[in-house]
Design a protein around this motif. Structure first.
Motif, PDB file in Angstrom:
ATOM      1  N   UNK A  14       0.885  -1.109   0.092  1.00  8.96           N
ATOM      2  CA  UNK A  14       0.034  -0.010  -0.059  1.00  8.96           C
ATOM      3  C   UNK A  14       0.735   1.184  -0.140  1.00  8.96           C
ATOM      4  N   UNK A  15       0.521   2.168  -0.741  1.00 13.02           N
ATOM      5  CA  UNK A  15       1.433   3.366  -1.009  1.00 13.02           C
ATOM      6  C   UNK A  15       2.534   3.251  -2.080  1.00 13.02           C
ATOM      7  N   UNK A  16       2.538   2.023  -2.576  1.00 11.69           N
ATOM      8  CA  UNK A  16       3.406   1.981  -3.622  1.00 11.69           C
ATOM      9  C   UNK A  16       3.160   2.402  -5.125  1.00 11.69           C
ATOM     10  N   UNK A  17       3.843   1.991  -6.095  1.00 15.82           N
ATOM     11  CA  UNK A  17       3.579   2.356  -7.601  1.00 15.82           C
ATOM     12  C   UNK A  17       4.000   1.233  -8.360  1.00 15.82           C
ATOM     13  N   UNK A  18       3.213   1.257  -9.378  1.00 14.36           N
ATOM     14  CA  UNK A  18       3.191   0.296 -10.659  1.00 14.36           C
ATOM     15  C   UNK A  18       2.976   0.979 -11.988  1.00 14.36           C
ATOM     16  N   UNK A  19       3.713   0.492 -12.938  1.00 11.16           N
ATOM     17  CA  UNK A  19       3.337   1.076 -14.187  1.00 11.16           C
ATOM     18  C   UNK A  19       3.181  -0.231 -15.188  1.00 11.16           C
TER      19      UNK A  19
END
Length: 127
Positions: A14-19
């Motif tokens: 939670x709070x992270x990023x993905x592309x």
């Protein structure tokens, strides 16, 4: 028949990023690509869409600000940058394409308006 291939899914805290990436086998300048997602037991939900020509974008209002759609015409690829991810973002994410997408249809944000679909990529956000 246009083939669409998604990649970039995975598990993130939670709070992270993905592309995510969606690469099309071909495209037309009048076409568009959309991202949708579907969580278990829920209907398929619109996320964002972009036109190949001009780059007009449409977002789900609830996701605007955290998610950004972009494209690279030279690579026939559309991206979905997802930031500040939450557990409720957990779903299978699909990209979908359509040639000849007019703006008023894009604003419908409906999966019924897209003809070609990828196989989906799983995104899991852990708390």
């Amino acid at each position: 028949q246009v083939q669409l291939v998604e990649s970039g899914g995975g598990t993130v805290q939670s709070g992270g990023s993905l592309r995510l990436s969606c690469t099309a086998s071909s495209r037309t300048n009048s076409g568009a690509v959309g991202w949708f997602r579907q969580a278990p037991g829920k209907e398929r939900e619109f996320v964002a869409a972009i036109r190949w020509s001009g780059g007009t974008t449409v977002y789900a209002e609830t996701l605007k600000g955290r998610f950004t759609i972009s494209k690279n015409n030279a690579l026939n690829t559309v991206y979905l940058q997802m930031n500040s991810l939450k557990p409720e973002d957990t779903a299978v994410y699909y990209c979908a394409g359509r040639s000849g997408m007019i703006l008023s249809t894009m604003w419908n944000r409906s999966p019924d308006d897209y003809y070609n679909w990828g196989q989906g990529t799983q995104v899991t956000v852990s708390s």
